[in-house]
Each structure stands twice: as structure tokens, then as C-alpha cells.
Design a protein around this motif. Structure first.
Motif, PDB file in Angstrom:
ATOM      1  N   SER A  68       0.858  -1.185   0.000  1.00 29.40           N
ATOM      2  CA  SER A  68       0.000   0.000   0.000  1.00 29.40           C
ATOM      3  C   SER A  68       0.892   1.231   0.000  1.00 29.40           C
ATOM      4  O   SER A  68       2.077   1.161   0.337  1.00 29.40           O
ATOM      5  CB  SER A  68      -0.916  -0.008   1.225  1.00 29.40           C
ATOM      6  OG  SER A  68      -0.135   0.009   2.422  1.00 29.40           O
ATOM      7  N   SER A  70       1.470   5.598   0.753  1.00 30.21           N
ATOM      8  CA  SER A  70       1.103   6.860   1.413  1.00 30.21           C
ATOM      9  C   SER A  70       2.158   7.894   1.052  1.00 30.21           C
ATOM     10  O   SER A  70       3.249   7.555   0.581  1.00 30.21           O
ATOM     11  CB  SER A  70       1.000   6.675   2.928  1.00 30.21           C
ATOM     12  OG  SER A  70       2.269   6.298   3.459  1.00 30.21           O
ATOM     13  N   ASP A  79      -2.723  13.771   3.146  1.00 24.90           N
ATOM     14  CA  ASP A  79      -3.942  12.967   3.041  1.00 24.90           C
ATOM     15  C   ASP A  79      -4.517  13.155   1.632  1.00 24.90           C
ATOM     16  O   ASP A  79      -5.153  14.164   1.318  1.00 24.90           O
ATOM     17  CB  ASP A  79      -4.951  13.411   4.104  1.00 24.90           C
ATOM     18  CG  ASP A  79      -6.082  12.407   4.266  1.00 24.90           C
ATOM     19  OD1 ASP A  79      -6.250  11.584   3.328  1.00 24.90           O
ATOM     20  OD2 ASP A  79      -6.767  12.439   5.291  1.00 24.90           O
ATOM     21  N   VAL A  80      -4.288  12.186   0.829  1.00 22.68           N
ATOM     22  CA  VAL A  80      -4.696  12.274  -0.575  1.00 22.68           C
ATOM     23  C   VAL A  80      -6.213  12.301  -0.699  1.00 22.68           C
ATOM     24  O   VAL A  80      -6.780  13.015  -1.547  1.00 22.68           O
ATOM     25  CB  VAL A  80      -4.096  11.102  -1.370  1.00 22.68           C
ATOM     26  CG1 VAL A  80      -4.605  11.098  -2.803  1.00 22.68           C
ATOM     27  CG2 VAL A  80      -2.583  11.154  -1.334  1.00 22.68           C
ATOM     28  N   GLU A  81      -6.907  11.546   0.155  1.00 23.67           N
ATOM     29  CA  GLU A  81      -8.355  11.417   0.006  1.00 23.67           C
ATOM     30  C   GLU A  81      -9.091  12.709   0.300  1.00 23.67           C
ATOM     31  O   GLU A  81     -10.236  12.896  -0.135  1.00 23.67           O
ATOM     32  CB  GLU A  81      -8.856  10.303   0.927  1.00 23.67           C
ATOM     33  CG  GLU A  81      -8.314   8.921   0.555  1.00 23.67           C
ATOM     34  CD  GLU A  81      -8.829   7.849   1.469  1.00 23.67           C
ATOM     35  OE1 GLU A  81      -9.512   8.211   2.465  1.00 23.67           O
ATOM     36  OE2 GLU A  81      -8.550   6.658   1.215  1.00 23.67           O
ATOM     37  N   LYS A  82      -8.481  13.599   1.071  1.00 22.26           N
ATOM     38  CA  LYS A  82      -9.161  14.835   1.431  1.00 22.26           C
ATOM     39  C   LYS A  82      -9.064  15.903   0.345  1.00 22.26           C
ATOM     40  O   LYS A  82      -9.715  16.938   0.460  1.00 22.26           O
ATOM     41  CB  LYS A  82      -8.573  15.378   2.741  1.00 22.26           C
ATOM     42  CG  LYS A  82      -8.930  14.542   3.945  1.00 22.26           C
ATOM     43  CD  LYS A  82      -8.424  15.193   5.228  1.00 22.26           C
ATOM     44  CE  LYS A  82      -8.817  14.370   6.453  1.00 22.26           C
ATOM     45  NZ  LYS A  82      -8.326  15.005   7.712  1.00 22.26           N
ATOM     46  N   ASP A  83      -8.230  15.692  -0.644  1.00 22.33           N
ATOM     47  CA  ASP A  83      -8.064  16.684  -1.721  1.00 22.33           C
ATOM     48  C   ASP A  83      -8.694  16.115  -2.978  1.00 22.33           C
ATOM     49  O   ASP A  83      -8.208  15.123  -3.563  1.00 22.33           O
ATOM     50  CB  ASP A  83      -6.583  16.991  -1.940  1.00 22.33           C
ATOM     51  CG  ASP A  83      -6.373  18.217  -2.817  1.00 22.33           C
ATOM     52  OD1 ASP A  83      -7.265  18.520  -3.631  1.00 22.33           O
ATOM     53  OD2 ASP A  83      -5.306  18.865  -2.698  1.00 22.33           O
ATOM     54  N   SER A  84      -9.784  16.725  -3.404  1.00 19.69           N
ATOM     55  CA  SER A  84     -10.500  16.210  -4.577  1.00 19.69           C
ATOM     56  C   SER A  84      -9.716  16.354  -5.866  1.00 19.69           C
ATOM     57  O   SER A  84     -10.047  15.715  -6.871  1.00 19.69           O
ATOM     58  CB  SER A  84     -11.850  16.925  -4.712  1.00 19.69           C
ATOM     59  OG  SER A  84     -11.646  18.333  -4.900  1.00 19.69           O
ATOM     60  N   ILE A  87      -5.557  12.387  -7.189  1.00 18.92           N
ATOM     61  CA  ILE A  87      -5.990  11.008  -7.380  1.00 18.92           C
ATOM     62  C   ILE A  87      -4.753  10.116  -7.321  1.00 18.92           C
ATOM     63  O   ILE A  87      -3.711  10.440  -7.924  1.00 18.92           O
ATOM     64  CB  ILE A  87      -6.712  10.822  -8.726  1.00 18.92           C
ATOM     65  CG1 ILE A  87      -7.968  11.676  -8.793  1.00 18.92           C
ATOM     66  CG2 ILE A  87      -7.047   9.350  -8.963  1.00 18.92           C
ATOM     67  CD1 ILE A  87      -8.647  11.644 -10.150  1.00 18.92           C
ATOM     68  N   MET A  88      -4.862   9.005  -6.583  1.00 19.76           N
ATOM     69  CA  MET A  88      -3.795   8.003  -6.582  1.00 19.76           C
ATOM     70  C   MET A  88      -4.235   6.851  -7.475  1.00 19.76           C
ATOM     71  O   MET A  88      -5.338   6.318  -7.325  1.00 19.76           O
ATOM     72  CB  MET A  88      -3.516   7.501  -5.163  1.00 19.76           C
ATOM     73  CG  MET A  88      -2.338   6.525  -5.105  1.00 19.76           C
ATOM     74  SD  MET A  88      -2.058   5.856  -3.441  1.00 19.76           S
ATOM     75  CE  MET A  88      -1.628   7.323  -2.548  1.00 19.76           C
ATOM     76  N   LEU A  95       0.687   9.741  -8.045  1.00 19.45           N
ATOM     77  CA  LEU A  95      -0.292  10.787  -7.837  1.00 19.45           C
ATOM     78  C   LEU A  95      -0.540  11.536  -9.139  1.00 19.45           C
ATOM     79  O   LEU A  95       0.417  11.854  -9.862  1.00 19.45           O
ATOM     80  CB  LEU A  95       0.177  11.779  -6.765  1.00 19.45           C
ATOM     81  CG  LEU A  95       0.374  11.233  -5.350  1.00 19.45           C
ATOM     82  CD1 LEU A  95       0.808  12.362  -4.418  1.00 19.45           C
ATOM     83  CD2 LEU A  95      -0.882  10.563  -4.838  1.00 19.45           C
TER      84      LEU A  95
END
Length: 1283
Positions: A68, A70, A79-84, A87-88, A95
Motif C-alpha cells: 500500500s 502513502s 492525506d490524498v483522500e481529502k483533496d478532490s 488522485i492516486m 499521484l
């Protein structure tokens, strides 16, 4: 992957010493085995992005289980998920940042990717993201620059700071680059330097441009105006007006001066460069005249092959800088007024670089190992360790790990202690980061190289046979060939990665090779094959060609190669592809260039490629043609009778000029006609020409080389010479007597060029030589002959012809002696006498005639003679008279080629230029006897076993009375050697003789001559042989009363025919040594087949085709292999074969065999079912659940084998089990086979999934792989004793 095994010892110092020999290089772990993450791809450390495109930061890794990912940004978790906008990518750490509608600056920073799984964490470098920038030039007003002529000048560019830095160049308003040279050049910082200015440097459009590569934008500085003044030529008022409102450069005089340095200033400067980078040193000097720049290194030499000069010697460039490149460099500027020097001290620093980067380490439980991390730099870098991204000093304590001298020492490792270690080496100029994992696992050997792989190489090349393997502990690799172990030697090298190298491969090295991987958990073998093929060689290379333009050039390229390889052919011109032109025709072994042009000239290379090797050969093509015509014709040194012509040669067109041809045109006398005048060598460009008076000359020049003459040059201007009296008289003056009462005077007229002036005439004079007469003269024009009438017959005359024109007479003419016309002679020779010398030659004599009766010049005598008859016989046909001419006044001659013993008649007459005189009376004479001609024919006939009859025909020409014949004969043996010679003298009236008491069955050679009293005539020869003695012939005798036909050697011929052969028998009455049987298929055009019968009378022809008809004959040949006797052709037909095929299905043995096979298959199925039901200790379902892999199936679809479901205690490989097609055994797949549930027997599946093998407690030999029925014992058995 070579590694020494060691025992676990106590004491750190002892362990350290042992592990020095246990270091390993990077290992590739099969992805089906558990392993920590490994970074496989990442973005560069310094990543400049284009603000118009999305940001992509790469991070790829592998591991088992798949890792995995990060990220950190500027040292904190991102925190990739918090930034629209971020995208990973799936199954990846890469990224993708969408910056549409956003500013790229918001995402600038330092990024780092971490890849994790159950066995550790790997990290990328710190990736610095920066946006590329191309700022605008600041607004500024640039005042015009005024500079004094001869002074130096610097035009500053100073572009805005961009990322990355822009590329600078200077152009004008028309976007044309400003010309640069040793006087005007651009510096490394973009400024434009003038060592001294000229008046021509005045212009108002000096514009500096900056191109920013990432955004592909160009920014422009405001134009700069430069005015150059010549102050010495201006008064104060004009100068003041000119300088109003402008900057003025130059306070001192603008005269010549020694060099001084503009950049860098002074005499010394220092620069720093990093190791591996490119060093650029610059020196720009002013001075008048413009200084020359040269470079040298103080106390050393410039690095060969790594330095170059640029910007007209003003810049020294050194690539791939090393520490040895540090030191002082001297820049010398020099002109004729002096010199100046500047020393640049170069300091070499170094960012960290690896000496030994840490490598992945695979350890079995209880093993020990060491990770090393050695780096250098200037200054020396600091080395730190981390474990799974955590500094080692902050990580959990591990009793099996310790750090000594920058190395990590691992001892007595345990299962589950796998980790990823990071080594960081850094100094002020950069850093290095390396990941290395330690994986602890126990794994039997596996060979990763595909099985039965075939390696192909060419003779005398290097062969590399791979044996990539994996196992833990690390397997030991052993190589075999035909059960013979292979060790390092002059012929073989086993590399650390276990690759077997054969230095020089020979055909004897071809064959099967076996590599065996062994560790404490088992053995694994793999077979590979080596094919050594013949090398590809060009045996007929292209040759240097010199061809003419518009002709054809052919380059050959014939190759010899291995018959299993198929070489392709590539042609290159000057190392580039051939032009796309239909004139270039590539054949199977050649290149043809049609209609050759000048641009076809160059170096042509033929490359013959196979899949294994290649060979190449090159040749030059030189295109030649006639030279270009000379130009620039000039006339100099003009005089009355001469002039000098000069010219400029044209292009030689690759063929040296051999000579120049000078032609002239006389437009006064022969307009439009060009005449060759003279030639000069090809190295000359001038010629001194001698001229004639009264000519209007025009000249032209042609050049000649090996190809031919050039076209004529343009004609020179006309050059006229003045008239003069003639320089010469007519040539070839002759006096010809055309009739008895006249003579003709002829001469060659002068040409217009030779006339020297107008009014050309000829003064002809003559007088009788013997009468002391006065000269008679006559002046004529435009004629070349004159007939003088009324002359006595054949009287001597003196004659002259003189040229005359309006400006005088030519030189005194030469006197020519001649005669008036001749008449026929009046008297015939008398007192003719003939003396025969022999039968073919006679001497004839006569009295000379008085010269006064010749009435002309006596040319000689003609003798006519003819044969009246032969004295031996009457001649039926009359003989045409022959004539011999005897030139001169001698009254004698020889008659040759007469017939002996014949009667001749002759007469003689004199002749002169007019013709023949009267003939003398006929004189008759006879020739004596001579040797006769050869006998007209000779024949040899057999009489009986020891007698021959010789018949002949008398000679056609007796040439006298025949006195007899001389017959000689001698035997000839089987080797053509001659026996003793015998002679017989025979009477003249005989034409045959019988020779008795000869040897039977013998060849004889006969020689026959006819004879007269003068001797023997030519010899005729003939061969014959006596009849064969029937008592010596090994076949039935001829019936009583039956004799062979006269002249024939063969009797009856018989034949008998079987399935594929025929027996031929015959009667033969000649010698046995050259008899053959010949046969051919009827109605075919094939040549006759010939078989030697070796003296027998019966012969068997074998190998005949059933159902085919043949023509057969028996022949006898002589010593030259020419057929001399033959039987009649006999037609035989071979009968067709009868069918003997039997229906196999009705045979009892076949039915019994099929029943036995069916019974055996039934027994095998029952045994398989029983073995399958016995099973292991664990159910199949439990084993599948333990693996937790949805891809596991009870039976593999690829090879039909069952999964392995044995006890966990039994990890040994199955002896005799098959290697999968990919050469590996995947741990996550089901590896069980029926062998695990048997009693130790060997097992194997065939292609349809059915099982075959032995089922007993006894250990059997391994079954052979592939389709081979048998094979040498496997080297695995030899290795079992060492495991």
C-alpha cells in the motif's frame, strides 16, 4: 548470487570476519514469495512541472503482498483522500494532480512516497516539485550607445530569472541571428561582447531574446542602438551634435592596443564545479587587432577526449569532470602588440556518490548477514540508517541487529524479522537514498531459467548459458555436460550470477548442458542446449569504384553463412539509409546504382545481418566526369608574331586534368572552323602562342582528364596579325610523267593561314637537266598542278614552285628532280637458260636488255612459266601459267614449288612504269625425279588367329619411277607401349601383303612409305589386331562351322528379367578390357547409364524400376573411350510388383496386443484410484483455506498436475518430478502431486493429464524428459550424496 555459508558463531569480532566473505549483491526474489516492498519507479528529485498540464508524481513498487502507498508533503502526512484534485492510481502510489482551475504554486513542495506491506516499508527520494516560470522582461528605456571606432563594447542582456534558466540568443528586427566571430561573441551569461568595434557595427536593432524551454515561450528585450564614431574624422560641432542624448563609450584613443581581459576581469579568478558535471571556463579580451585566445592547464595537460573549445576559442568545455580536473587553467590573449593572461582556479567538489550501495539480503532462519552502505563526496557525506522509514536509533530494539562502522550486522535471524532498511548519505551538495530489504524465509531451490532453452552462437564468439536460480539458503550451482562436472578453466568461466561462459565457442561445444541448484532443502536441475553455428562472413566485398557520371556502378556483397541462418542485407550511404530513389537497385548479393549522379558519391557499406551476428564491408564511390571548361581567358604580352594566353581551370570533377588543348579560329580565311593549335600540361594556366601574319585569331581552351575533354571555354577576344610576304613555299612538289610527250608538276597549296597576305600565287619553273637550258617560268593562282607539254620521252627535268603574294615572294624554293613520261620497252630478253636444282626448284638466267630500249625506268623482269605435262603420266587438266616478278636489273632468278619429274615452258619480258615489253621465245625444261607422295589408302584385315592382311592404294603423285614400298609394324600392349619394330621391303607392283606368325589377340601398328630413287615419301599409319583365340574366352565356344561375321566383334545377345533387375549375356570376339553394358529408360531424354563388365560375358543390372521399359546395349570402347563396336539395342520390360499388403486388423498377434494394452490401462486406473483415496493427513479443503488464494485450483489447467497436499514437515522436492514449463515452482500455487501420497515412487503426468509411473517402495531411476526413449543418468543422483 554466489555466497559462502557459515555457521552461527558467538562473538561480534569473529562474526564480522566471517561475514566479510558472505556479502551478496542485489537479489531478485520471485514475486510469488513473501517479500518486503521494492521501489521500481519514481519521479526525479528535482521535478519542474509545466503549469499548463496536470502534475504526475510517479511512485511504483512491488512486493508480496502487494504494498500500500502513502505520501508526505513538506515532512508531514499528505492525506490524498481529502483533496478532490488529487488522485492516486489503483495498485500504485502514483499521484495525478488536476490543476485546472487551480494555481500550480499551491502544490509546490517536497513530496515523499512510502510503500508498505506486512514485511516492511520502502521510501522514495524527496521529490521537489517546482513550477516552471517564464517571467516578462521588465519595462525599461534603453538609451542609444555611442562608441568610438576601435574601442571595446559590452551589450548587456540580463534576462528575467526563470525556472529553468532561459536560453539566450541575439537577433535583429528580421529575426536573423546577428553574426558572431572572434571579434564579436556572446558570453555564457548572455551578454554580447565586442573586442573592438567597427563602423559596420552601427545599427539600431541589437535585440536579446530569452527562450524558456519548459513553456516554449520567447521573451524579447527592447532593441539597443549602437552608433560607432570615427572621432578623428569629425570636427567638434558635428561630434557634439552626434553625442547629444546618448551614452558614449571610449575616453581614450581608438588606436591599436595590446589585449586586456573584459570577462573575467583581472589576472585571477576562481570557480567551483561538481564532480561529473560539465565545466565551462570563459575568457573574453578586448584589443586591436582582435586578440587570439588559447588555453592550457598549469602543471598538467587538458583531459584528452573530454575537452573542446567553443565560441571562437573563448570558451573551454570539459565534460564529466573528475577530481583530477581541479587546478589552475591559463587563458592567454595575444595580438601583435602584446599578450595578457588570466588564471582560473578550478575547485572540484562532489555530491555524494556510491562506493557500495546496500543490496537486498535474503537469509534463511538462523543465518547471518550484513548490509553495507559506503558513499564518498567532497566534503565527506554523513551516512545514517533507517528501518522501515524510522531512524534506526528510534526503531524497536532487535537483538539480532547491530550497527558497526556504518554497516548493519544481522546474526541468527528469525522468521518474521523481514524489514526494509534505508541508507542516507548527504552533504551540502546533495544526498543519496537507497532501500535494501532483508527477507527471512526458507525456500528449496528453484531454477528461473526456462527449461530446455536453446542458446545459439556463432563460432569463435562468446557463449553465455544462464542458470538464474533462487532459494533460501542461497543455492549452490553446479554445471555438467554429458555427466562431466564443469569448473573454471581457460575454456569455461562460471560467473558470480552462475552464468556459464564459454570464451571461444567451437562446434564441439554444442550440446546439452545441465545446471543443478542445491541447498539444504533440496536440489533442482535444469537443461539448456547450445548450438554453435558457422559465422557470417562477407567473402566478396564491395570494391572501390570510380565511375563516370550517367553510367552504372555495381557493388558486390556475397556472404558465406550457416545454412540454418538467413542473412539479411542492408546498404548504407555515408552511414545513412540509401536515398529513396529507384536508381538504387538492391539485389540478392549486390547494389546497383543506375544513371550515377554527382551526389551519389560517398562511402557505401554493406551489412549482412543474421539473428546471431553480422559482418560489414565498405567501399568508396567516386563519380568522375569531364572537367568543367576553363574560364577567364586573357591575352597578354601581345607581339607581331606571338601572344600569351592565360585562363582559369574549371572543376576537375574528381579526375585530375592531364592537359589543356588550345584551339584557334581564323575568322578571315575559315570562319567557324576551330583548329587544334597546341597542348600544355594540366598544371599550366598559361601558354605562349606563335602566330602567323594576316590572321584574325580567336582562341579557346579545352581541359582533358581520364574521362574525356571538357566543353570548350568561351572564346577569347579577337587578335589580328599584320600581312607579310610568305614564310614558306608549297610542299610535296612532285614531277609525274603522265604520257610519253608530257610531264605534270603537282604541289600542295598553302592554306589561308600560311599565305601571310593577300594575292597568293605560285611561280612554277622547270628546265631539262642534261641540256643546260634556261628556266621556263609561269605564275599561277588557285591551282595545285601544271602539265608541261612537248617533252621528250623519259627525260630528266629540274622543277621549282615558289609562293608569291602582294607583299613579296617566299624563300628560295628547293629544286626537285623528275622525269617526263615513259613508253613501253621495245626489246625482249635473249639467251634464256634454265638449270634444274632439284625436283621442285630451278634457276633461270638471261641476258639483260639495253637500257635505251626500256624507254623509262627499268622496274624489273617478269618470268611466266607453266607445267606442260608429267613425265610419268598424262595430265588431263591444263595448268594455268604462273608469273614471278624479279625487281631490279639482275638477269637471274629462282623458280620454286615445281612438280618433280615434269616438263615446263617459260618466257621472260621486261617492264617499266608504262607497262610490259615483248616476251622472249618460249623455253622448255624438265624437272628431275623426287620422293613420291603418301599411299592413298591403307586397310588391315583379319585372316586368322595369327595373320593379318595389309592392303593399300598407290600414291596419287609418283614424282618419278616407284622402286617399291617400305612396310614397318610393331605390337602395342595394354598400356599403349610399343614393341619391337619390324620392316619389310615390298616391290612397286604389289598393293597387299599377308603377315603371318603374329601373336594372337594383339594390337599392331603399321607404317607404310612409297619409294623412288630419291628416297621414301611421307608415312601413313594404321592400327589392327589379330583375332581372339577362342580357347582363351571364358564362355561357350561358337558352334562348329559358325564364324563371327566379318568386321563384327559381337555375336548373339540374350536377356532375362526379374522384379528389379535384368541379366544380360552376349558373345564377344574382341579383347575383354573395354566392354560395357549401357541402358536407359525407353522414350526418355536421360543420358545412357554405363556399367563396366570386367571381362565377363554375363552381367546383372540392378535397381530397375518395376513396370518400366529399358533399352539395353553392349559396347566395346578403345583407349580414348570412343565406342568402336556395339550390339543392336534390345528392349526389356521389368514386371510390376504384386501387392503383398495384409490387413493388420485381421492378424491374431495384433488383436492379442490390443487386449493386453487395454488390460494394462485398466490395472493402472485401479491403482491410481486406490492411491488417491489413501490421501495425506490433511483434507484438501483445509489446505486450500490455509492458502487463502482464490486462484488455487485442485488441478492446474496449464499442465494438468494436481496441487501438493503433503504434511508440512515434508518440504523436500519430489525426486523425478517434472519442472513446469516456465522453469519455476510457485509457492502460492498448489504443488502437491500423487507422488506425495504414494510410497516414494517416481511419478509423471503425460500431456492429456493421465498419470504414468512406478508404484513400489524401490527407488527407480528418473524418467527421461521430452520424447527421448533413453538418456544418461541425471546429475541429480550424483548430487544427492552432497546434500
Amino acid at each position: 548470487m554466489d555466497r559462502k555459508r557459515s555457521c552461527t558463531l558467538c562473538g561480534g569480532a569473529v562474526i564480522m570476519l566471517l561475514l566479510l566473505g558472505h556479502m551478496t549483491r542485489a537479489l531478485e526474489v520471485p514475486l510469488d514469495l513473501p517479500q518486503p516492498p521494492t521501489i521500481t519507479h519514481q519521479s526525479p528529485k528535482d521535478y519542474i512541472i509545466d503549469p499548463r498540464e496536470n502534475i504526475i508524481i510517479h511512485c511504483e513498487a512491488k512486493g508480496k503482498p502487494h504494498p500500500s502507498f502513502s505520501w508526505t508533503r513538506n515532512g508531514t502526512h499528505f492525506d490524498v483522500e481529502k483533496d478532490s484534485k488529487v488522485i492516486m492510481k489503483p495498485n500504485s502510489g502514483t499521484l495525478v494532480i488536476d490543476i485546472s482551475g487551480e494555481k500550480a504554486e499551491a502544490y509546490e513542495g517536497v513530496y515523499q512516497c512510502i510503500a508498505r506491506n506486512d514485511h516492511g516499508s520502502a521510501m522514495t527520494n524527496n521529490i521537489v516539485i517546482r513550477q516552471s516560470r517564464s517571467p516578462l522582461w521588465s519595462k525599461e528605456k534603453i538609451e542609444p550607445i555611442t562608441v568610438q571606432r576601435g574601442m571595446s563594447l559590452v551589450l548587456q542582456c540580463r534576462p528575467p530569472a526563470g525556472l529553468p534558466p532561459p536560453i539566450i540568443f541575439w537577433m535583429d528586427n528580421n529575426f536573423q541571428r546577428l553574426p558572431q566571430n572572434s571579434r564579436v561573441s556572446q558570453a555564457l551569461n548572455g551578454d554580447l561582447y565586442f573586442s573592438n568595434v567597427l563602423m559596420e557595427d552601427t545599427r539600431n536593432d541589437y535585440i536579446c531574446y530569452a527562450r524558456f524551454p519548459h513553456t516554449q515561450t520567447i521573451q524579447q528585450k527592447q532593441p539597443i542602438t549602437v552608433n560607432v564614431l570615427d572621432i578623428e574624422a569629425m570636427n567638434d560641432t558635428v561630434l557634439a551634435a552626434f553625442l547629444n542624448g546618448s551614452d558614449f563609450w571610449g575616453d581614450s584613443p581608438s588606436g591599436e592596443r595590446a589585449p586586456t581581459f573584459m570577462n573575467p576581469p583581472g589576472t585571477h579568478s576562481t570557480t567551483m564545479v561538481l564532480k561529473g558535471d560539465t565545466l565551462q571556463l570563459e575568457c573574453i579580451a578586448d584589443g586591436l587587432p582582435t586578440p587570439d585566445i588559447s588555453w592550457s592547464k598549469v602543471n598538467g595537460d587538458l583531459p584528452s577526449s573530454r575537452f573542446s573549445f567553443h565560441s571562437f576559442q573563448k570558451t573551454l568545455k570539459i565534460t564529466e569532470v573528475t577530481e583530477a580536473d581541479g587546478g589552475d587553467y591559463l587563458c592567454l590573449a595575444k595580438n601583435r602588440l602584446g599578450s595578457n593572461q588570466h588564471i582560473i582556479t578550478v575547485v572540484v567538489r562532489a555530491a555524494p556518490f556510491w562506493i557500495s550501495a546496500p543490496q537486498n539480503l535474503i537469509l534463511a532462519p538462523k543465518e547471518s548477514g550484513m548490509l553495507t552502505c559506503r558513499a564518498e563526496g567532497n566534503p565527506k557525506p554523513t551516512v545514517t540508517w533507517s528501518v522501515n522509514g524510522i531512524p534506526i536509533e528510534n526503531s524497536h530494539k532487535d537483538p539480532s541487529r547491530k550497527v558497526e562502522n556504518g554497516n548493519i550486522i544481522l546474526s541468527d535471524v528469525q522468521t518474521g524479522s523481514s524489514s526494509v532498511y534505508q541508507c542516507n548519505a548527504s552533504n551540502e551538495y546533495g544526498y543519496l537514498l537507497a532501500n535494501a530489504f532483508v527477507s527471512v524465509l526458507a525456500e528449496p531451490p528453484r531454477v528461473l531459467t526456462p527449461p530446455n532453452h536453446v542458446y545459439s552462437v556463432v563460432t569463435n564468439s562468446r557463449a553465455l548459458l544462464d542458470c538464474a536460480s533462487f532459494g533460501s539458503p542461497l543455492p549452490k550451482i553446479t554445471w555438467f555436460k554429458v555427466n562431466q562436472s564443469i569448473v573454471d578453466s581457460d575454456s569455461f568461466i562460471i560467473h558470480k550470477n552462475n552464468t556459464l561462459e564459454i570464451n571461444v565457442a567451437r562446434p564441439l561445444n554444442s550440446g546439452k548442458y545441465t545446471c543443478i541448484a542445491s541447498n539444504s532443502l533440496g536440489n533442482k536441475e535444469n537443461h539448456v542446449y547450445l548450438e554453435v553455428k558457422e559465422a557470417t562472413r562477407i567473402i566478396r566485398q564491395p570494391e572501390y569504384k570510380v565511375v563516370q557520371r550517367n553510367s552504372m556502378a555495381v557493388f558486390e556483397c556475397k556472404v558465406k553463412h550457416d545454412e540454418s541462418l538467413f542473412p539479411s542485407m542492408i546498404w548504407l550511404k555515408d552511414n545513412m539509409e540509401l536515398p529513396d530513389d529507384t536508381r538504387f537497385e538492391v539485389g540478392s548479393d549486390s547494389l546497383t546504382i543506375h544513371d550515377v549522379r554527382e551526389d551519389d558519391e560517398g562511402n557505401y557499406t554493406c551489412i549482412r545481418n543474421t539473428t546471431l551476428d553480422q559482418d560489414s564491408a565498405s567501399a568508396m564511390l567516386t563519380v568522375v566526369e569531364q572537367p568543367d571548361p576553363p574560364t577567364d581567358l586573357e591575352l597578354t604580352d601581345q607581339r607581331e608574331r606571338s601572344v600569351r594566353l592565360t585562363w582559369t581551370p574549371g572543376d576537375e570533377n574528381n579526375s585530375p586534368i592531364q592537359l589543356f588543348l588550345i584551339q584557334y579560329e581564323d575568322s578571315l580565311h575559315e570562319p567557324g572552323v576551330w583548329v587544334n593549335m597546341t597542348e600544355v600540361s594540366g598544371t599550366s594556366t598559361t601558354a605562349h602562342l606563335e602566330l602567323s601574319p594576316y590572321v584574325y585569331y580567336s582562341f579557346r581552351v579545352l581541359a582533358l582528364n581520364e574521362v574525356g575533354l571538357s566543353k570548350p571555354s568561351a572564346s577569347s577576344r579577337q587578335y589580328r596579325t599584320n600581312p607579310a610576304r610568305p614564310d614558306m613555299n608549297p610542299a610535296n612538289v612532285e614531277v609525274i610523267g603522265t604520257s610519253p610527250d608530257s610531264m605534270t608538276i603537282t604541289w600542295r597549296e598553302l592554306s589561308g593561314l600560311e599565305s601571310n597576305g593577300p594575292g597568293l600565287q605560285y611561280k612554277v619553273s622547270w628546265r631539262h637537266k642534261d641540256l643546260d637550258q634556261q628556266w621556263t617560268s609561269l605564275t599561277l593562282a588557285n591551282v595545285s598542278q601544271y602539265v608541261v607539254p612537248g617533252t621528250p620521252t623519259f627525260a630528266p627535268y629540274e622543277v621549282t614552285v615558289q609562293a608569291v603574294n602582294d607583299y613579296g615572294s617566299g624563300p628560295r624554293p628547293e629544286v626537285v628532280l623528275g622525269y617526263s613520261g615513259e613508253d613501253l620497252p621495245t626489246v625482249a630478253p635473249e639467251n634464256v637458260r634454265v638449270s634444274a636444282q632439284n625436283g621442285t626448284m630451278a634457276e633461270v638466267l638471261w641476258d639483260a636488255v639495253p637500257l635505251s630500249t626500256v624507254r623509262g625506268r627499268l622496274n624489273g623482269y617478269k618470268v611466266s612459266y607453266w607445267k606442260m605435262r608429267s613425265l610419268h603420266k598424262e595430265d588431263l587438266d591444263p595448268v594455268k601459267p604462273q608469273e614471278l616478278i624479279f625487281h631490279g636489273s639482275e638477269p637471274e632468278g629462282l623458280l620454286i614449288d615445281l612438280h618433280p619429274y615434269s616438263q615446263y615452258t617459260l618466257n621472260i619480258r621486261t617492264f617499266n612504269g608504262k607497262g610490259d615489253g615483248p616476251a622472249s621465245s618460249n623455253h622448255i625444261f624438265e624437272t628431275p625425279e623426287g620422293v613420291p607422295g603418301p599411299p592413298a589408302d591403307i586397310k588391315i584385315q583379319n585372316l586368322n588367329l595369327d595373320s593379318l592382311v595389309v592392303n593399300w592404294v598407290p600414291p596419287v603423285e609418283y614424282n618419278g619411277h616407284l622402286t617399291g614400298y617400305l612396310l614397318k609394324y610393331q605390337p602395342i600392349n595394354t598400356t599403349d607401349e610399343l614393341g619391337p619394330l619390324k620392316e619389310l621391303l615390298l616391290p612397286a607392283n604389289e598393293t597387299s601383303v599377308t603377315l603371318e606368325n603374329l601373336k594372337h589377340s594383339t594390337h599392331y601398328k603399321f607404317y607404310l612409305n612409297a619409294m623412288t630413287i630419291k628416297g621414301s615419301g611421307p608415312t601413313v599409319t594404321k592400327e589392327g589386331f589379330t583375332m581372339v583365340d577362342e580357347a582363351l574366352i571364358r564362355h561357350p565356344a561358337v558352334e562348329a562351322g559358325k564364324a563371327p561375321p566379318a568386321g563384327r566383334m559381337f555375336g548373339s545377345v540374350n536377356s532375362s528379367v526379374e522384379e528389379d533387375r535384368a541379366v544380360i549375356s552376349w558373345e564377344y570376339f574382341g579383347p575383354d578390357r573395354n566392354v560395357y553394358v549401357e541402358y536407359v529408360v525407353d522414350n526418355s531424354k536421360e543420358p545412357w547409364k554405363t556399367e563396366f563388365v570386367n571381362g565377363t560375358r554375363t552381367y546383372q543390372i540392378k535397381g530397375l524400376k518395376p513396370g518400366v521399359s529399358y533399352r539395353v546395349r553392349v559396347v566395346a570402347k578403345d583407349h580414348s573411350d570412343t565406342t568402336v563396336h556395339s550390339t543392336e539395342e534390345m528392349l526389356i520390360t521389368v514386371p510390376a510388383m504384386t501387392s503383398k499388403q495384409v490387413d493388420i486388423a485381421t492378424q491374431g498377434w495384433f488383436i492379442g496386443l490390443m487386449c493386453a494394452i487395454a488390460l494394462l490401462i485398466l490395472v493402472l486406473l485401479i491403482v491410481c484410484f486406490i492411491k488417491r483415496n489413501k490421501g495425506g493427513k490433511y483434507p484438501v479443503k483445509e489446505k486450500e483455506d490455509a492458502h487463502q488464494d482464490p486462484e488455487i485450483q485442485p488441478m492446474k489447467e496449464d499442465d494438468g498436475t494436481f496441487g501438493e497436499y503433503s504434511d508440512t514437515e515434508d518440504h523436500k522436492p519430489l525426486k523425478g518430478s517434472r519442472t513446469p514449463s516456465n522453469g519455476t515452482v510457485k509457492k502460492d500455487d498448489s504443488d502437491d502431486s500423487l507422488v506425495d501420497y504414494g510410497e516414494g515412487g517416481d511419478g509423471q503426468f503425460n500431456e492429456d493429464g493421465s498419470f504414468i509411473g512406478q508404484y513400489s517402495g524401490k527407488k527407480e531411476k528418473d524418467t527421461a524428459e521430452g520424447n527421448e526413449s533413453s538418456e544418461a543418468p541425471s546429475p541429480v543422483n550424483a548430487m544427492n550424496s552432497f546434500v
